[in-house]
Design an enzyme around this catalytic site. Structure first.
Site, PDB file in Angstrom:
ATOM      1  N   ASP A  64      18.376  16.896 -31.876  1.00 57.40           N
ATOM      2  CA  ASP A  64      19.017  16.962 -30.557  1.00 57.40           C
ATOM      3  C   ASP A  64      18.199  16.303 -29.451  1.00 57.40           C
ATOM      4  O   ASP A  64      18.739  15.970 -28.402  1.00 57.40           O
ATOM      5  CB  ASP A  64      19.275  18.433 -30.170  1.00 57.40           C
ATOM      6  CG  ASP A  64      17.997  19.285 -30.209  1.00 57.40           C
ATOM      7  OD1 ASP A  64      16.927  18.763 -30.556  1.00 57.40           O
ATOM      8  OD2 ASP A  64      18.070  20.490 -29.897  1.00 57.40           O
ATOM      9  N   HIS A  65      16.920  16.069 -29.658  1.00 59.76           N
ATOM     10  CA  HIS A  65      16.075  15.541 -28.578  1.00 59.76           C
ATOM     11  C   HIS A  65      16.050  14.004 -28.549  1.00 59.76           C
ATOM     12  O   HIS A  65      16.445  13.390 -27.575  1.00 59.76           O
ATOM     13  CB  HIS A  65      14.633  16.042 -28.733  1.00 59.76           C
ATOM     14  CG  HIS A  65      14.398  17.425 -28.210  1.00 59.76           C
ATOM     15  ND1 HIS A  65      15.011  18.528 -28.718  1.00 59.76           N
ATOM     16  CD2 HIS A  65      13.598  17.864 -27.215  1.00 59.76           C
ATOM     17  CE1 HIS A  65      14.593  19.606 -28.049  1.00 59.76           C
ATOM     18  NE2 HIS A  65      13.741  19.223 -27.128  1.00 59.76           N
ATOM     19  N   ASP A 119      10.099  25.068 -30.152  1.00 62.34           N
ATOM     20  CA  ASP A 119      10.609  24.655 -28.853  1.00 62.34           C
ATOM     21  C   ASP A 119      10.488  25.846 -27.917  1.00 62.34           C
ATOM     22  O   ASP A 119      10.852  26.972 -28.279  1.00 62.34           O
ATOM     23  CB  ASP A 119      12.068  24.219 -28.967  1.00 62.34           C
ATOM     24  CG  ASP A 119      12.499  23.514 -27.694  1.00 62.34           C
ATOM     25  OD1 ASP A 119      12.522  22.277 -27.677  1.00 62.34           O
ATOM     26  OD2 ASP A 119      12.780  24.215 -26.699  1.00 62.34           O
ATOM     27  N   ARG A 379      13.589  22.634 -16.075  1.00 64.15           N
ATOM     28  CA  ARG A 379      12.260  22.153 -15.664  1.00 64.15           C
ATOM     29  C   ARG A 379      12.395  20.981 -14.694  1.00 64.15           C
ATOM     30  O   ARG A 379      13.208  20.092 -14.936  1.00 64.15           O
ATOM     31  CB  ARG A 379      11.452  21.700 -16.880  1.00 64.15           C
ATOM     32  CG  ARG A 379      11.052  22.876 -17.715  1.00 64.15           C
ATOM     33  CD  ARG A 379      10.081  22.520 -18.830  1.00 64.15           C
ATOM     34  NE  ARG A 379       9.678  23.773 -19.434  1.00 64.15           N
ATOM     35  CZ  ARG A 379       9.509  23.967 -20.732  1.00 64.15           C
ATOM     36  NH1 ARG A 379       9.676  22.974 -21.585  1.00 64.15           N
ATOM     37  NH2 ARG A 379       9.153  25.144 -21.188  1.00 64.15           N
ATOM     38  N   SER A 535       6.311  23.192 -22.199  1.00 69.15           N
ATOM     39  CA  SER A 535       6.853  23.046 -23.552  1.00 69.15           C
ATOM     40  C   SER A 535       5.887  23.538 -24.632  1.00 69.15           C
ATOM     41  O   SER A 535       4.708  23.770 -24.378  1.00 69.15           O
ATOM     42  CB  SER A 535       7.198  21.588 -23.805  1.00 69.15           C
ATOM     43  OG  SER A 535       6.196  20.967 -24.570  1.00 69.15           O
ATOM     44  N   ARG A 537       5.188  21.721 -27.252  1.00 72.16           N
ATOM     45  CA  ARG A 537       4.786  20.558 -28.047  1.00 72.16           C
ATOM     46  C   ARG A 537       3.322  20.639 -28.450  1.00 72.16           C
ATOM     47  O   ARG A 537       2.423  20.671 -27.610  1.00 72.16           O
ATOM     48  CB  ARG A 537       5.103  19.255 -27.300  1.00 72.16           C
ATOM     49  CG  ARG A 537       4.383  19.059 -26.001  1.00 72.16           C
ATOM     50  CD  ARG A 537       4.941  17.876 -25.216  1.00 72.16           C
ATOM     51  NE  ARG A 537       6.266  18.191 -24.700  1.00 72.16           N
ATOM     52  CZ  ARG A 537       6.758  17.746 -23.535  1.00 72.16           C
ATOM     53  NH1 ARG A 537       6.051  16.927 -22.792  1.00 72.16           N
ATOM     54  NH2 ARG A 537       7.957  18.090 -23.129  1.00 72.16           N
TER      55      ARG A 537
HETATM   56  C1  MIC Z   1      10.997  20.602 -23.395  1.00 71.41           C
HETATM   57  O1  MIC Z   1      11.984  21.103 -22.875  1.00 71.41           O
HETATM   58  O2  MIC Z   1       9.954  20.323 -22.785  1.00 71.41           O
HETATM   59  C2  MIC Z   1      11.054  20.300 -24.882  1.00 71.41           C
HETATM   60  C3  MIC Z   1      11.111  18.829 -25.047  1.00 71.41           C
HETATM   61  O3  MIC Z   1      12.215  20.850 -25.431  1.00 71.41           O
HETATM   62  C4  MIC Z   1       9.808  20.913 -25.526  1.00 71.41           C
HETATM   63  C5  MIC Z   1       9.597  20.557 -26.920  1.00 71.41           C
HETATM   64  C6  MIC Z   1       9.032  19.193 -27.118  1.00 71.41           C
HETATM   65  O4  MIC Z   1       8.201  18.737 -26.340  1.00 71.41           O
HETATM   66  O5  MIC Z   1       9.427  18.543 -28.093  1.00 71.41           O
HETATM   67  C7  MIC Z   1       9.758  22.446 -25.413  1.00 71.41           C
HETATM   68  O6  MIC Z   1      10.355  22.994 -24.524  1.00 71.41           O
HETATM   69  O7  MIC Z   1       9.045  23.077 -26.197  1.00 71.41           O
HETATM   70 FE1  SF4 Z   2      16.253  20.103 -24.836  1.00 70.77          FE
HETATM   71 FE2  SF4 Z   2      13.986  21.232 -23.975  1.00 70.77          FE
HETATM   72 FE3  SF4 Z   2      15.793  20.296 -22.259  1.00 70.77          FE
HETATM   73 FE4  SF4 Z   2      16.340  22.427 -23.636  1.00 70.77          FE
HETATM   74  S1  SF4 Z   2      14.739  22.217 -22.134  1.00 70.77           S
HETATM   75  S2  SF4 Z   2      17.719  20.720 -23.300  1.00 70.77           S
HETATM   76  S3  SF4 Z   2      15.369  22.006 -25.586  1.00 70.77           S
HETATM   77  S4  SF4 Z   2      14.610  19.094 -23.716  1.00 70.77           S
END
Ligand code: MIC
Ligand code: SF4
Length: 645
Positions: A64-65, A119, A379, A535, A537
């Protein structure tokens, strides 16, 4: 003494330790999820452990990313994850099926179960009464292999809801109010439990919006009761049989109580560049906007889309505004196509995006220079949108849609009467984009193909006898993992290639950092409070590992990032006296003499000598028995390989 919902689920899953606040506990994990941006590493790690099939009740791999396929890298990752899922016993949610958290809520979540996901927004499942926690990929890989997941036994905060939301005031405004009160570090070490009469007025997708954005509090997770509303949602998803009731006991004991009268709330917005920089519409005043983005795992449910379509119906998006909408899942998209909402959105001029994270992670739709963008996301960290000077405001879908029409930040209460929006009695169910795993007898015939961009886990090193290294970078408070390891359409395709992605480490703060750190060989990073928020990550730990960072010394850490540093074998240290932060400058040479012996002996108070200035600085190195062994071994991967066999 009565129990909280958190204590009920934790005690049913406890495999190590005691439910004593602040101590380390190990819990059994029923379900896991991964997404593609963290998934390739997680499956490489799982394969490295040598466990043939997942040992959970349900594990799902989502794509999905990284769905913008601007080169072969992302497509190779999707294929790799798909085959890993097939071979190792996971369900595979194909690209197009939707955002992991939305789909998991609809199709897989179960009240009372534990879920960890690679995530940070995995707590979305708390809307269904799950104990759902975000974690690093390596922790998820261990849980897939049947290992326990370790957390600090949390404090429990009770948010008591009374009343009912006024028309056009949304679940997003509830969590923005909680963020306004608690701040982005107010939830660290805590689970947020929602109780009270007001809970009954909120549907499961609304509850999920609230638990989703509990991640922005730094909380371990958030949880709602499982009640008649939960049952109705599961019934509409044709999954009624998995429902169980869950509620806190009347005499449950909480560490903190927050009261919110839903009927007193008003539409709110989180202003640049932090989710807790929350203001009311009148406090912000007249604000001309350039862009509106609706979607993300926070606000992309059917109910959200129906409200947006109602507001847009028969109108035209303001000529100065670009409006994009990404429905959260194939189910949502299918249903709004059938009930006419999609047509209303298209008619009004919305740019419809695929059901994926999209602009939320900078995968397209970056705003214009210094552009003001209203987003229903979770965010708004600096640079995350892909435009360095973009100004992102987080708002409800109602506020977003109303503003898209006027060209200004608009209070949706000016829209007049609000009709009653109801969830359907039955959702459209078609799981044809979820591929089932191969049967165990056939798993050996599944061949896993690695693309040329997929590189192995970086080399790890056991903890050094003495760390004698310069400070390669000094940063301030509230550094996010988006600062440490930025995302966006250009960098995300490198998630499977640590050497390459490391070249972008800390690019938002200091573009010279990767080169400098590499040249230094070994180094230490110094930071402020809430270091590593945001996140999950693990790349924000793996890139520093690759660049030779041996320790990170800060005022305080965010939970998941601290765990990721330990998993990568990087020593997490905190100042005993925060004022000592000023006694270190970038470039200073720091020494932790005989640090290995000290850690082995379980010493928690160590001394850092600043060779450059001569200062002696007391620091804390708080490791438990298990995390101590992980540190000594050089990280979780080596440690686990042995223990899981
Ligand atoms: C995000 O919202 O920052 C992400 C991308 O979903 C991350 C995960 C990632 O960096 O792949 C998260 O929230 O953990
Ligand atoms: Fe995707 Fe992270 Fe954004 Fe949620 S917050 S939509 S999991 S990138």
């Amino acid at each position: 003494m009565g129990l909280t919902m958190t204590e009920k689920i934790l005690s049913a899953h406890l495999v190590e330790g005691k439910l004593e606040r602040g101590t380390e506990i190990g819990i059994r994990i029923d379900q896991t999820l991964t997404q593609d941006a963290t998934g390739t590493m997680a499956y490489l790690e799982f394969e490295a452990m040598g466990v043939p099939r997942v040992r959970t009740e349900r594990s799902v791999a989502y794509i999905d990313h990284n769905t913008l396929q601007n080169g072969f890298e992302n497509a190779d990752d999707h294929r790799f994850i798909g085959y890993c899922a097939k071979k190792h016993g996971l369900f595979f949610s194909r690209p197009g099926n939707g955002i992991c958290h939305q789909v998991h809520l609809e199709r897989f979540g179960i009240p009372g179960k534990t879920l960890i996901g690679s995530d940070s927004h995995t707590p979305t499942g708390g809307g269904l009464g799950m104990l759902a926690i975000g974690a690093g990929g390596l922790d998820v890989a261990v849980a897939m292999g049947g290992g326990a997941y370790y957390i600090t036994c949390p404090k429990v905060v009770n948010v008591r809801l009374t009343g009912k939301l006024s028309p056009w005031v949304a679940a997003k405004d509830v969590i923005l109010e909680v963020l306004r009160r608690m701040s982005v570090k107010g939830g660290v070490g805590k689970v947020i439990e929602y109780t009270g009469e007001g809970v009954k007025t909120l549907t499961v997708p609304e509850r999920a919006t609230i638990t989703n954005m509990g991640a922005e509090l730094g909380a371990t997770t958030s949880v709602f009761p499982s009640d008649e509303m939960t049952k109705a949602f599961l019934k509409a998803q044709k999954r009624e049989e998995v429902w169980i009731p869950l509620a806190a006991d009347e005499d449950a004991v909480y560490d903190e109580v927050i009261d919110i009268d839903l009927s007193k709330l008003e539409p709110l917005a989180a202003c640049p560049h932090s989710p807790d920089n929350v203001k009311s519409m009148s406090e912000i005043g007249r604000l001309k906007i350039d862009q509106v983005c609706i979607g993300s795992c926070t606000n992309s449910s059917l109910l959200d889309m129906m409200k947006v379509a109602y507001i847009l119906k028969g109108k035209t998006v303001h000529p100065d505004v670009s409006l994009s909408i990404a429905p959260g899942s194939k189910q949502v998209l299918n249903m709004i196509a059938a009930n006419g909402c999609l047509g209303d959105m298209i008619d009004a001029g919305a740019r419809i995006l695929e059901s994926a994270c999209g602009p939320c992670i900078g995968m397209g739709q970056s705003p214009n220079s210094a552009g003001i963008s209203l987003r229903t996301f979770n965010r708004n960290f600096e640079g995350r949108s892909g435009t360095k000077d973009g100004q992102i405001y987080l708002v409800s879908p109602e506020t977003a849609a109303a503003s898209a029409l006027t060209g200004y930040l608009t209070d949706p209460r000016t829209l007049g009467d609000m009709p009653e929006f109801k969830l359907p009695e039955v959702f459209t169910i078609n799981d044809n984009m979820v591929t089932l795993p191969a049967e165990e007898k056939d798993m050996d015939s599944v061949e896993i193909k690695l693309g040329p961009n997929i590189k192995p886990y970086p080399e790890t090193h056991p903890l050094l006898e003495t760390i004698d290294a310069p400070v390669s970078l000094k940063v301030g408070d509230n550094i996010t993992t988006d600062h440490i390891m930025p995302a966006g359409a250009k960098i995300l395709p490198l998630r499977s290639n640590i050497p390459k992605i490391s070249e972008h480490c800390f690019a938002v703060c200091d573009e010279e950092f990767p080169k400098r750190a590499k040249e230094l060989g070994r180094s230490i990073i110094v930071g402020g409070a809430n270091y590593g928020q945001g996140s999950s990550r693990e790349h924000a730990a793996l890139a520093p590992l690759y660049l030779g960072v041996k320790a990170v010394l800060v005022k305080s850490f965010a939970r998941i990032h601290r765990a990721n540093l330990i998993n990568a074998g990087i020593l997490p240290l905190t100042f005993v006296n925060e004022a000592d932060y000023d006694k270190i400058a970038q470039g200073d040479q720091l020494v932790l003499a005989d640090v290995r012996k000290a850690v082995e002996a379980g010493k928690t108070e160590l001394t850092v000598i600043n060779k450059t200035s001569g200062a002696e600085i007391p620091v804390l190195c708080e490791l438990t028995g298990r995390t101590k062994d992980i540190m000594l071994a050089g990280g979780l991967l080596d440690y686990t390989r042995e223990t899981l066999k």
